[in-house]
Motif scaffolding. Structure first.
Motif, PDB file in Angstrom:
ATOM      1  N   PHE A   6       0.858  -1.184   0.063  1.00  0.00           N
ATOM      2  CA  PHE A   6      -0.136   0.153  -0.027  1.00  0.00           C
ATOM      3  C   PHE A   6       0.786   1.201  -0.112  1.00  0.00           C
ATOM      4  O   PHE A   6       1.874   1.439   0.897  1.00  0.00           O
ATOM      5  CB  PHE A   6      -1.172  -0.010   1.408  1.00  0.00           C
ATOM      6  CG  PHE A   6      -1.772  -1.159   1.397  1.00  0.00           C
ATOM      7  CD1 PHE A   6      -3.055  -1.136   0.466  1.00  0.00           C
ATOM      8  CD2 PHE A   6      -1.592  -2.289   1.804  1.00  0.00           C
ATOM      9  CE1 PHE A   6      -3.915  -2.076   0.703  1.00  0.00           C
ATOM     10  CE2 PHE A   6      -2.473  -3.495   1.797  1.00  0.00           C
ATOM     11  CZ  PHE A   6      -3.521  -3.300   1.215  1.00  0.00           C
ATOM     12  N   GLU A  10      -2.531   5.515   0.368  1.00  0.00           N
ATOM     13  CA  GLU A  10      -3.514   4.524   0.736  1.00  0.00           C
ATOM     14  C   GLU A  10      -3.217   4.276   2.297  1.00  0.00           C
ATOM     15  O   GLU A  10      -4.202   3.894   2.895  1.00  0.00           O
ATOM     16  CB  GLU A  10      -3.059   3.234  -0.039  1.00  0.00           C
ATOM     17  CG  GLU A  10      -3.531   3.593  -1.430  1.00  0.00           C
ATOM     18  CD  GLU A  10      -3.103   2.254  -2.325  1.00  0.00           C
ATOM     19  OE1 GLU A  10      -3.768   1.846  -3.227  1.00  0.00           O
ATOM     20  OE2 GLU A  10      -1.978   1.527  -2.066  1.00  0.00           O
ATOM     21  N   GLN A  11      -2.125   3.988   2.859  1.00  0.00           N
ATOM     22  CA  GLN A  11      -1.723   4.068   4.218  1.00  0.00           C
ATOM     23  C   GLN A  11      -2.481   4.999   5.085  1.00  0.00           C
ATOM     24  O   GLN A  11      -3.134   4.735   6.197  1.00  0.00           O
ATOM     25  CB  GLN A  11      -0.400   3.941   4.546  1.00  0.00           C
ATOM     26  CG  GLN A  11       0.280   2.673   3.762  1.00  0.00           C
ATOM     27  CD  GLN A  11       1.755   2.503   4.334  1.00  0.00           C
ATOM     28  OE1 GLN A  11       2.423   2.670   5.415  1.00  0.00           O
ATOM     29  NE2 GLN A  11       2.640   2.197   3.265  1.00  0.00           N
ATOM     30  N   LEU A  14      -6.305   4.863   5.056  1.00  0.00           N
ATOM     31  CA  LEU A  14      -6.556   3.705   5.973  1.00  0.00           C
ATOM     32  C   LEU A  14      -6.503   4.149   7.152  1.00  0.00           C
ATOM     33  O   LEU A  14      -7.565   3.751   7.860  1.00  0.00           O
ATOM     34  CB  LEU A  14      -5.710   2.340   5.708  1.00  0.00           C
ATOM     35  CG  LEU A  14      -5.815   1.391   4.533  1.00  0.00           C
ATOM     36  CD1 LEU A  14      -4.795   0.293   4.566  1.00  0.00           C
ATOM     37  CD2 LEU A  14      -7.235   0.711   4.705  1.00  0.00           C
ATOM     38  N   LEU A  39     -11.993   6.982  -2.940  1.00  0.00           N
ATOM     39  CA  LEU A  39     -10.956   6.082  -2.195  1.00  0.00           C
ATOM     40  C   LEU A  39      -9.894   5.640  -3.150  1.00  0.00           C
ATOM     41  O   LEU A  39     -10.029   5.396  -4.380  1.00  0.00           O
ATOM     42  CB  LEU A  39     -11.717   4.805  -1.481  1.00  0.00           C
ATOM     43  CG  LEU A  39     -12.445   4.986  -0.525  1.00  0.00           C
ATOM     44  CD1 LEU A  39     -13.496   3.707   0.004  1.00  0.00           C
ATOM     45  CD2 LEU A  39     -11.882   5.651   0.908  1.00  0.00           C
ATOM     46  N   LEU A  43      -7.721   0.456  -1.416  1.00  0.00           N
ATOM     47  CA  LEU A  43      -8.757   0.047  -0.221  1.00  0.00           C
ATOM     48  C   LEU A  43     -10.165  -0.473  -0.679  1.00  0.00           C
ATOM     49  O   LEU A  43     -10.948  -0.816   0.071  1.00  0.00           O
ATOM     50  CB  LEU A  43      -9.098   1.635   0.392  1.00  0.00           C
ATOM     51  CG  LEU A  43      -8.158   1.992   1.329  1.00  0.00           C
ATOM     52  CD1 LEU A  43      -6.903   2.225   0.951  1.00  0.00           C
ATOM     53  CD2 LEU A  43      -8.575   3.274   2.022  1.00  0.00           C
ATOM     54  N   THR A  44     -10.133  -0.524  -2.018  1.00  0.00           N
ATOM     55  CA  THR A  44     -11.511  -1.307  -2.446  1.00  0.00           C
ATOM     56  C   THR A  44     -11.101  -2.964  -2.756  1.00  0.00           C
ATOM     57  O   THR A  44     -12.178  -3.390  -3.078  1.00  0.00           O
ATOM     58  CB  THR A  44     -12.127  -0.672  -3.914  1.00  0.00           C
ATOM     59  OG1 THR A  44     -11.083  -0.713  -4.742  1.00  0.00           O
ATOM     60  CG2 THR A  44     -12.353   0.823  -3.592  1.00  0.00           C
ATOM     61  N   TYR A  73     -11.620  -1.282   2.958  1.00  0.00           N
ATOM     62  CA  TYR A  73     -12.215  -0.059   3.775  1.00  0.00           C
ATOM     63  C   TYR A  73     -13.447  -0.267   4.520  1.00  0.00           C
ATOM     64  O   TYR A  73     -13.420   0.233   5.629  1.00  0.00           O
ATOM     65  CB  TYR A  73     -12.361   1.049   2.824  1.00  0.00           C
ATOM     66  CG  TYR A  73     -13.755   0.994   1.847  1.00  0.00           C
ATOM     67  CD1 TYR A  73     -14.704   1.971   2.608  1.00  0.00           C
ATOM     68  CD2 TYR A  73     -13.722   0.426   0.783  1.00  0.00           C
ATOM     69  CE1 TYR A  73     -16.086   1.825   1.834  1.00  0.00           C
ATOM     70  CE2 TYR A  73     -15.172   0.407   0.276  1.00  0.00           C
ATOM     71  CZ  TYR A  73     -16.172   1.105   0.847  1.00  0.00           C
ATOM     72  OH  TYR A  73     -17.410   1.161  -0.061  1.00  0.00           O
TER      73      TYR A  73
END
Length: 186
Positions: A6, A10-11, A14, A39, A43-44, A73
């Motif tokens: 990630f 992205e991190q 989250l 998003l 995450l998906t 997510y």
């Protein structure tokens, strides 16, 4: 297994999602999930996750799911709220504690059957075991933090997570899994 990765964006997304879920849960409100279109793609993905919540550096909740039928997510948002106020082993996080809260998210990879300690790498592998209707798991970072051997890891999981005798891991079905850890802990 292909390594889970990630990127920093992205991190952060989250962690923001988990922190928002925790704040809303502590305040007795239900979190409104963000739109999928807003998003990052990572995450998906359909992945399980465990969320650990710390207050002043002390664990106050850890709840997760191996369920990879839902998007990451969604799992993170649900598990974060439950970890903060729904882990029966700990007192629920209070709103005045939110400024001292830290979050650790473990994104869970697939489970792979193993035979015993020789098949585990401490620091890389988490353990999931089941014997009859009893199940238990420990995240990869637990054994590393405690400086356990692979057998100590299995014995602890059998005794403290499944409620069996320590040596019952020998009769249990054993699985290892990897986790990608995202944390705001210093």
């Amino acid at each position: 297994m292909q390594e889970m990765r990630f990127n920093p964006f992205e991190q952060k997304a989250l962690l923001d999602l988990a922190q928002t879920s925790i704040r809303e849960s502590v305040r007795g409100r239900r979190m409104r999930l963000p739109s999928v279109s807003g998003l990052p793609a990572g995450l998906t993905q359909p992945l399980g996750a465990f969320v650990s919540v710390y207050v002043l550096g002390k664990l106050r909740g850890c709840i997760g799911t191996f369920d990879s039928d839902r998007a990451l997510y969604r799992n993170v948002a649900e598990m974060a709220g439950k970890a903060a106020i729904g882990d029966p082993r700990f007192e629920a996080v209070r709103s005045e504690e939110l400024p001292t809260l830290q979050v650790e998210i473990s994104v869970i990879g697939p489970r792979i059957a193993v035979k015993g300690p020789a098949d585990l790498v401490i620091g890389r592998d988490g353990i999931f075991m089941e014997l009859g209707n009893r199940r238990g798991t420990l995240l990869p970072q637990v054994a590393q933090k405690e400086r356990w051997t692979a057998e100590q890891f299995l014995r602890y999981c059998a005794q403290h997570k499944m409620g069996c005798a320590p040596e019952d891991w020998e009769q249990a079905a054993l699985y290892r899994y990897e986790a990608f850890v995202v944390s705001d802990k210093g």
